[in-house]
Design a protein around this motif. Sequence first.
Motif, PDB file in Angstrom:
ATOM      1  N   ALA A 141       6.461 -20.321   7.890  1.00 32.69           N
ATOM      2  CA  ALA A 141       5.232 -20.432   7.102  1.00 32.69           C
ATOM      3  C   ALA A 141       4.395 -19.167   7.214  1.00 32.69           C
ATOM      4  O   ALA A 141       3.800 -18.714   6.228  1.00 32.69           O
ATOM      5  CB  ALA A 141       4.427 -21.646   7.559  1.00 32.69           C
ATOM      6  N   ALA A 142       4.340 -18.572   8.413  1.00 29.74           N
ATOM      7  CA  ALA A 142       3.573 -17.340   8.594  1.00 29.74           C
ATOM      8  C   ALA A 142       4.176 -16.200   7.782  1.00 29.74           C
ATOM      9  O   ALA A 142       3.448 -15.377   7.202  1.00 29.74           O
ATOM     10  CB  ALA A 142       3.526 -16.967  10.070  1.00 29.74           C
ATOM     11  N   THR A 143       5.498 -16.144   7.729  1.00 29.01           N
ATOM     12  CA  THR A 143       6.152 -15.104   6.922  1.00 29.01           C
ATOM     13  C   THR A 143       5.820 -15.288   5.446  1.00 29.01           C
ATOM     14  O   THR A 143       5.522 -14.319   4.731  1.00 29.01           O
ATOM     15  CB  THR A 143       7.673 -15.159   7.128  1.00 29.01           C
ATOM     16  N   ALA A 144       5.860 -16.526   4.982  1.00 32.25           N
ATOM     17  CA  ALA A 144       5.498 -16.797   3.588  1.00 32.25           C
ATOM     18  C   ALA A 144       4.049 -16.404   3.318  1.00 32.25           C
ATOM     19  O   ALA A 144       3.732 -15.818   2.272  1.00 32.25           O
ATOM     20  CB  ALA A 144       5.716 -18.275   3.268  1.00 32.25           C
ATOM     21  N   LEU A 145       3.156 -16.696   4.262  1.00 35.65           N
ATOM     22  CA  LEU A 145       1.754 -16.310   4.114  1.00 35.65           C
ATOM     23  C   LEU A 145       1.631 -14.788   4.024  1.00 35.65           C
ATOM     24  O   LEU A 145       0.873 -14.268   3.191  1.00 35.65           O
ATOM     25  CB  LEU A 145       0.948 -16.830   5.295  1.00 35.65           C
ATOM     26  N   ALA A 146       2.351 -14.074   4.865  1.00 33.83           N
ATOM     27  CA  ALA A 146       2.284 -12.607   4.852  1.00 33.83           C
ATOM     28  C   ALA A 146       2.713 -12.058   3.498  1.00 33.83           C
ATOM     29  O   ALA A 146       2.087 -11.132   2.967  1.00 33.83           O
ATOM     30  CB  ALA A 146       3.155 -12.033   5.963  1.00 33.83           C
ATOM     31  N   VAL A 147       3.766 -12.622   2.931  1.00 32.56           N
ATOM     32  CA  VAL A 147       4.240 -12.152   1.627  1.00 32.56           C
ATOM     33  C   VAL A 147       3.205 -12.448   0.546  1.00 32.56           C
ATOM     34  O   VAL A 147       2.954 -11.620  -0.342  1.00 32.56           O
ATOM     35  CB  VAL A 147       5.591 -12.810   1.285  1.00 32.56           C
ATOM     36  N   VAL A 148       2.565 -13.605   0.617  1.00 32.60           N
ATOM     37  CA  VAL A 148       1.534 -13.956  -0.362  1.00 32.60           C
ATOM     38  C   VAL A 148       0.338 -13.003  -0.244  1.00 32.60           C
ATOM     39  O   VAL A 148      -0.207 -12.541  -1.262  1.00 32.60           O
ATOM     40  CB  VAL A 148       1.092 -15.421  -0.180  1.00 32.60           C
ATOM     41  N   VAL A 149      -0.068 -12.710   0.981  1.00 37.48           N
ATOM     42  CA  VAL A 149      -1.195 -11.792   1.184  1.00 37.48           C
ATOM     43  C   VAL A 149      -0.849 -10.418   0.643  1.00 37.48           C
ATOM     44  O   VAL A 149      -1.657  -9.767  -0.036  1.00 37.48           O
ATOM     45  CB  VAL A 149      -1.578 -11.728   2.673  1.00 37.48           C
ATOM     46  N   TRP A 150       0.370  -9.945   0.945  1.00 31.99           N
ATOM     47  CA  TRP A 150       0.793  -8.650   0.396  1.00 31.99           C
ATOM     48  C   TRP A 150       0.791  -8.678  -1.128  1.00 31.99           C
ATOM     49  O   TRP A 150       0.312  -7.732  -1.775  1.00 31.99           O
ATOM     50  CB  TRP A 150       2.186  -8.297   0.911  1.00 31.99           C
ATOM     51  N   ALA A 151       1.319  -9.749  -1.709  1.00 36.29           N
ATOM     52  CA  ALA A 151       1.354  -9.845  -3.172  1.00 36.29           C
ATOM     53  C   ALA A 151      -0.054  -9.806  -3.758  1.00 36.29           C
ATOM     54  O   ALA A 151      -0.274  -9.229  -4.836  1.00 36.29           O
ATOM     55  CB  ALA A 151       2.079 -11.122  -3.592  1.00 36.29           C
ATOM     56  N   ALA A 152      -1.012 -10.412  -3.060  1.00 29.39           N
ATOM     57  CA  ALA A 152      -2.397 -10.371  -3.544  1.00 29.39           C
ATOM     58  C   ALA A 152      -2.926  -8.940  -3.550  1.00 29.39           C
ATOM     59  O   ALA A 152      -3.636  -8.527  -4.486  1.00 29.39           O
ATOM     60  CB  ALA A 152      -3.274 -11.262  -2.675  1.00 29.39           C
ATOM     61  N   ALA A 178       8.758   7.794  -6.049  1.00 28.01           N
ATOM     62  CA  ALA A 178       9.402   7.321  -4.824  1.00 28.01           C
ATOM     63  C   ALA A 178       8.454   7.182  -3.627  1.00 28.01           C
ATOM     64  O   ALA A 178       8.463   6.144  -2.955  1.00 28.01           O
ATOM     65  CB  ALA A 178      10.579   8.223  -4.467  1.00 28.01           C
ATOM     66  N   PRO A 179       7.628   8.187  -3.279  1.00 25.13           N
ATOM     67  CA  PRO A 179       6.769   8.013  -2.106  1.00 25.13           C
ATOM     68  C   PRO A 179       5.803   6.843  -2.245  1.00 25.13           C
ATOM     69  O   PRO A 179       5.611   6.066  -1.296  1.00 25.13           O
ATOM     70  CB  PRO A 179       6.019   9.351  -2.010  1.00 25.13           C
ATOM     71  N   ASP A 180       5.188   6.691  -3.415  1.00 20.85           N
ATOM     72  CA  ASP A 180       4.240   5.586  -3.604  1.00 20.85           C
ATOM     73  C   ASP A 180       4.952   4.244  -3.591  1.00 20.85           C
ATOM     74  O   ASP A 180       4.442   3.261  -3.038  1.00 20.85           O
ATOM     75  CB  ASP A 180       3.487   5.762  -4.921  1.00 20.85           C
ATOM     76  N   LEU A 181       6.127   4.184  -4.203  1.00 18.58           N
ATOM     77  CA  LEU A 181       6.877   2.933  -4.206  1.00 18.58           C
ATOM     78  C   LEU A 181       7.290   2.543  -2.789  1.00 18.58           C
ATOM     79  O   LEU A 181       7.197   1.369  -2.394  1.00 18.58           O
ATOM     80  CB  LEU A 181       8.114   3.083  -5.089  1.00 18.58           C
ATOM     81  N   ALA A 182       7.730   3.514  -2.004  1.00 19.90           N
ATOM     82  CA  ALA A 182       8.103   3.236  -0.621  1.00 19.90           C
ATOM     83  C   ALA A 182       6.909   2.730   0.179  1.00 19.90           C
ATOM     84  O   ALA A 182       7.023   1.787   0.965  1.00 19.90           O
ATOM     85  CB  ALA A 182       8.684   4.496   0.031  1.00 19.90           C
ATOM     86  N   ARG A 183       5.732   3.338  -0.020  1.00 19.05           N
ATOM     87  CA  ARG A 183       4.535   2.883   0.700  1.00 19.05           C
ATOM     88  C   ARG A 183       4.160   1.464   0.291  1.00 19.05           C
ATOM     89  O   ARG A 183       3.731   0.663   1.120  1.00 19.05           O
ATOM     90  CB  ARG A 183       3.378   3.841   0.431  1.00 19.05           C
ATOM     91  N   GLY A 184       4.283   1.163  -0.991  1.00 14.41           N
ATOM     92  CA  GLY A 184       3.946  -0.179  -1.450  1.00 14.41           C
ATOM     93  C   GLY A 184       4.837  -1.242  -0.856  1.00 14.41           C
ATOM     94  O   GLY A 184       4.359  -2.274  -0.355  1.00 14.41           O
ATOM     95  N   TRP A 185       6.149  -1.020  -0.889  1.00 13.26           N
ATOM     96  CA  TRP A 185       7.063  -1.995  -0.283  1.00 13.26           C
ATOM     97  C   TRP A 185       6.907  -2.039   1.233  1.00 13.26           C
ATOM     98  O   TRP A 185       7.062  -3.099   1.853  1.00 13.26           O
ATOM     99  CB  TRP A 185       8.508  -1.658  -0.651  1.00 13.26           C
ATOM    100  N   MET A 186       6.623  -0.883   1.824  1.00 11.65           N
ATOM    101  CA  MET A 186       6.414  -0.826   3.268  1.00 11.65           C
ATOM    102  C   MET A 186       5.336  -1.800   3.713  1.00 11.65           C
ATOM    103  O   MET A 186       5.438  -2.447   4.763  1.00 11.65           O
ATOM    104  CB  MET A 186       6.029   0.593   3.676  1.00 11.65           C
ATOM    105  N   LEU A 187       4.286  -1.938   2.915  1.00 10.86           N
ATOM    106  CA  LEU A 187       3.176  -2.812   3.292  1.00 10.86           C
ATOM    107  C   LEU A 187       3.600  -4.266   3.376  1.00 10.86           C
ATOM    108  O   LEU A 187       3.012  -5.038   4.147  1.00 10.86           O
ATOM    109  CB  LEU A 187       2.024  -2.637   2.303  1.00 10.86           C
ATOM    110  N   ALA A 188       4.609  -4.659   2.609  1.00 14.99           N
ATOM    111  CA  ALA A 188       5.134  -6.022   2.740  1.00 14.99           C
ATOM    112  C   ALA A 188       5.765  -6.204   4.116  1.00 14.99           C
ATOM    113  O   ALA A 188       5.575  -7.246   4.774  1.00 14.99           O
ATOM    114  CB  ALA A 188       6.152  -6.302   1.642  1.00 14.99           C
TER     115      ALA A 188
END
Length: 407
Positions: free
Chosen positions: A352-363, A24-34
Amino acid sequence: MSPRPATAPERPPSAPSLLGRSLAPDLARGWMLALIAVANVMIYLVGRPYGFRQHVVEDGAADHAVSAAVVTLVDGRAYPLFAFLFGYGMVQLSERRRSDGAGDAEVRRLQRRRSLVLIAFGAVHGVLLFPGDILGWYGVVGLLLAVLLRRSDRALLWVAGLWMVPAAVVTGLVYGLATGPERGFLWSFEMADPLAALASRPMEWVMAPFALLPVVAAALVGVVAARHRVLEQPFLHRRLLRRTALVGLVLAVVGGAPSGLVVGGYLPVPGTTGSVTLAVVHALTGVAGGLGLAAAFALLADRAPARPGTVVSAVAATGRRSLSAYLSQSVVFVLLLTLPFAGLGASLGTAAATALAVVVWAATVVVSAALDRRGVQGPAERLLRHLASRGRGPRRARAPRPTSPVS
């Protein structure tokens, strides 16, 4: 999130975990970064008039809708989640060091050193890349928590509650009085001269915490939750987590929607008193939203199978490398959105900026998963551990364990 002491039996060994850590803590941190990526990318949008809450004024229908959604669901909600996880991680760090044989004095010294190193990381990040940096402020919060960690749950929750009122008022004034059309803070993003921008960033970095004061309350709640292992043992706290998720997320939406509708152009910008009031409400409900998100991620982890799938494992791997992922987001945003580099921040809309942010996070998720498969720690985590551990006495030998900046 004020848990009751856990008395139920331990969950069977099939409980989800990765590399001996609770999921749970690691998963929360990972999604938090998005969420952090989406919140931060908006600050890079320039070359247009600024409106309510310092969001750029948009023209297209898609940009209006996305702006409203981002302010309602992300703006002022992501950083309280980050703070909750930071406070939670400080308790995890203390417990791990004590299990290694460290005494209370050594644990406190380590906490102070890590906090000071985070402040140094934040200063470099803020001056060179992103003056809206949060690491330095969390380093200061870490110094405060190192003093308060020995206080009772009741005392910490009282401090959190009392802190919220003046903190929300100050944050409300910061956002409520900056309604455009000129940029009200972080002016370096509008400066064409890179040297002038560089000279402006130290002061901007020092001023940035005034817009983030309420997160201290979330960090204190995180300390209390960690003492009861709420994220590590969500199966023992399901009722608390469900209530926190429901109430916190509902408050976040109800409190954030008015500001979101104004930013999206669906409601007129109120006068000064109305703007400050909306900003104060937004800050207060943002902390509730951050706690609600933490609870929701814990429930998500609780429902994960004993062997998490590829996506869940990759997001958790990103959470274990959250400092590296956070800093890498800034590097990519600077290269793509600012001058003298690609300069897309002057042309991209909010959608478009939001889409870019999601792509960067996914990378970052893809890279983190690749590092995890090779057993490689994030470079920033490795440096943080090295700098914070210098001068510490010998520890009992044990198998290496991956860490994140908030644990």
